[in-house]
Every structure is written in structure tokens, then in C-alpha cells.
Design a protein around this motif. Structure first.
Motif, PDB file in Angstrom:
ATOM      1  N   LYS A   1      85.292  13.769  41.248  1.00  0.00           N
ATOM      2  CA  LYS A   1      86.198  14.833  40.816  1.00  0.00           C
ATOM      3  C   LYS A   1      85.471  15.582  39.715  1.00  0.00           C
ATOM      4  N   VAL A   2      85.263  16.887  39.921  1.00  0.00           N
ATOM      5  CA  VAL A   2      84.456  17.674  38.990  1.00  0.00           C
ATOM      6  C   VAL A   2      85.238  18.866  38.461  1.00  0.00           C
ATOM      7  N   LYS A   3      84.846  19.296  37.287  1.00  0.00           N
ATOM      8  CA  LYS A   3      85.458  20.489  36.699  1.00  0.00           C
ATOM      9  C   LYS A   3      85.032  21.696  37.525  1.00  0.00           C
ATOM     10  N   ALA A   4      86.011  22.510  37.923  1.00  0.00           N
ATOM     11  CA  ALA A   4      85.751  23.724  38.704  1.00  0.00           C
ATOM     12  C   ALA A   4      86.787  24.775  38.319  1.00  0.00           C
ATOM     13  N   ASN A   5      86.787  25.131  37.044  1.00  0.00           N
ATOM     14  CA  ASN A   5      87.826  26.035  36.537  1.00  0.00           C
ATOM     15  C   ASN A   5      87.345  27.482  36.391  1.00  0.00           C
ATOM     16  N   THR A   6      86.141  27.781  36.876  1.00  0.00           N
ATOM     17  CA  THR A   6      85.654  29.166  36.893  1.00  0.00           C
ATOM     18  C   THR A   6      85.033  29.430  38.258  1.00  0.00           C
TER      19      THR A   6
ATOM     20  N   ASP B   1      81.499  28.042  42.790  1.00  0.00           N
ATOM     21  CA  ASP B   1      80.378  28.407  43.661  1.00  0.00           C
ATOM     22  C   ASP B   1      79.256  27.371  43.580  1.00  0.00           C
ATOM     23  N   ASN B   2      78.943  26.909  42.370  1.00  0.00           N
ATOM     24  CA  ASN B   2      77.878  25.913  42.195  1.00  0.00           C
ATOM     25  C   ASN B   2      78.224  24.595  42.883  1.00  0.00           C
TER      26      ASN B   2
ATOM     27  N   ILE C   1      84.163  18.985  50.248  1.00  0.00           N
ATOM     28  CA  ILE C   1      85.160  19.192  49.198  1.00  0.00           C
ATOM     29  C   ILE C   1      86.496  18.874  49.845  1.00  0.00           C
ATOM     30  N   VAL C   2      87.136  17.796  49.371  1.00  0.00           N
ATOM     31  CA  VAL C   2      88.343  17.301  50.039  1.00  0.00           C
ATOM     32  C   VAL C   2      89.622  17.621  49.275  1.00  0.00           C
ATOM     33  N   ASP C   3      89.487  18.121  48.043  1.00  0.00           N
ATOM     34  CA  ASP C   3      90.672  18.507  47.278  1.00  0.00           C
ATOM     35  C   ASP C   3      90.289  19.631  46.326  1.00  0.00           C
ATOM     36  N   VAL C   4      91.178  20.599  46.236  1.00  0.00           N
ATOM     37  CA  VAL C   4      90.933  21.762  45.394  1.00  0.00           C
ATOM     38  C   VAL C   4      92.165  21.993  44.524  1.00  0.00           C
ATOM     39  N   SER C   5      91.944  22.175  43.240  1.00  0.00           N
ATOM     40  CA  SER C   5      93.019  22.596  42.338  1.00  0.00           C
ATOM     41  C   SER C   5      92.482  23.741  41.488  1.00  0.00           C
TER      42      SER C   5
ATOM     43  N   THR D   1      78.054  20.909  36.258  1.00  0.00           N
ATOM     44  CA  THR D   1      79.442  20.836  35.796  1.00  0.00           C
ATOM     45  C   THR D   1      79.723  19.452  35.230  1.00  0.00           C
ATOM     46  N   GLU D   2      80.912  19.259  34.767  1.00  0.00           N
ATOM     47  CA  GLU D   2      81.321  17.958  34.224  1.00  0.00           C
ATOM     48  C   GLU D   2      81.970  17.121  35.327  1.00  0.00           C
ATOM     49  N   ILE D   3      81.516  15.880  35.467  1.00  0.00           N
ATOM     50  CA  ILE D   3      82.166  14.955  36.393  1.00  0.00           C
ATOM     51  C   ILE D   3      83.323  14.309  35.640  1.00  0.00           C
ATOM     52  N   LEU D   4      84.536  14.517  36.162  1.00  0.00           N
ATOM     53  CA  LEU D   4      85.744  14.023  35.501  1.00  0.00           C
ATOM     54  C   LEU D   4      86.070  12.592  35.914  1.00  0.00           C
TER      55      LEU D   4
END
Length: 169
Positions: free
Chosen positions: A93-98, A103-104, A116-120, A146-149
Motif C-alpha cells: 500500500k503506497v502513498k498516491a495522493n498526487t 503516474d509513477n 494495482i488492486v485498490d485505489v483511493s 513514494t512512501e510505502i504505507l
């Protein structure tokens, strides 16, 4: 050195605990462990990855074989694809807030054949089933961008190539 130990044992209460206890008593760490019933519902197969020298692993195998309910113990050749097939399932689960992060992460996932199995609005969850090395490379690539959460892994499963089967002669 990393070793894989495959164990065929009766599917009974406490069997897993006895095997894990043996590692603990000897002061060895279990890196991953996976266990599930086999084609015979009365039997389970356990795959353990651990580190140690060859002499220590041989001793552990002998001690495991002495346990009640254990039928077969085998060391598989970790990392030697010509002899062993191994896979692990992992979720990152990774940070994807931009848009840039999204895209990265999408680009890296495509490169590694991950899904990618879940998107928020704040995160993506990336899933990959692969060998240990590929999973490590994916993790490093994601960490660079990115940051791995959160990381969740199934543990390693492995089987030898060819007709030889654990528990069969």
C-alpha cells in the motif's frame, strides 16, 4: 545463506506449533512460513525460509523429522530456478495522493507486471506474485518514488521441478 525447508506433516492441532518451537529452541529465525492442506486433506505442507549454514540446516532437518506427525522433510535449493520454483504474494500500500505519484506507481507496476488492486484518493495497493528477488526490486523501486504505507506478504511457497514430489518415492 538462505535456505528453504519443505515439510509434509499430518494436518493436526499443534503440528505447526511444534515445528516453530523447534526453530525457537535452537535460536533460529524463520523469515517466512507458509502452511496449507495438500491434495490429501489429512496432510499439510509447510514451507519455511530461514538463514544459516549448511550444517545447522541439516541438524534442523533431522530434528524436525523426529517430531511426531512429520512424514517428510526436504531442503529445496533457494534461488536456483533450474531446481526449484518459488513464489510469494505481496501487497504494497503506497502513498498516491498526487497525479505525479499515481503516474509513477502505475509506471513501476507496469514494469514489474504487478497489478494495482485498490485505489483511493490517498493511496494505491499494488499486488505482485513473484520470486523473492523481484519482490525486493519492486519494493526498492516503489520506495524511490513514494512512501510505502504498508506491506503484507503471504510467505514463500516452493516446489522442486520435475517429477520428484515430496512424500512420494
Amino acid at each position: 545463506m538462505r535456505h528453504l525447508i519443505s515439510i509434509l506433516l499430518e494436518n493436526e492441532t499443534g503440528a505447526l506449533s511444534r515445528v516453530v518451537g523447534l526453530f525457537s529452541q535452537r535460536g533460529y529465525n524463520i523469515e517466512t512460513i507458509s502452511a496449507a492442506p495438500t491434495e490429501n486433506p489429512h496432510m499439510s505442507r509447510m514451507t519455511i525460509s530461514t538463514t544459516g549454514d549448511d550444517i545447522d540446516i541439516e541438524q534442523i532437518k533431522k530434528q524436525i523429522h523426529k517430531l511426531v506427525n512429520v512424514h517428510t522433510v526436504s531442503a529445496l535449493e533457494s534461488g536456483k530456478s533450474e531446481e526449484t520454483m518459488e513464489l510469494e504474494l505481496v501487497f504494497f500500500k503506497v502513498k498516491a495522493n498526487t497525479n505525479v505519484l499515481r503516474d509513477n506507481v502505475k509506471r513501476i507496476s507496469d514494469i514489474f507486471d504487478a497489478r494495482i488492486v485498490d485505489v483511493s484518493s490517498e493511496s494505491y495497493t499494488v499486488c505482485l506474485s513473484a520470486g523473492h528477488g523481484k519482490i525486493k526490486r519492486l519494493m526498492n523501486a516503489l520506495q524511490d518514488q513514494t512512501e510505502i504505507l504498508e506491506t503484507v506478504s503471504s510467505g514463500l511457497v516452493a516446489v522442486s521441478r520435475g517429477p520428484k514430489a515430496l512424500g512420494h518415492k
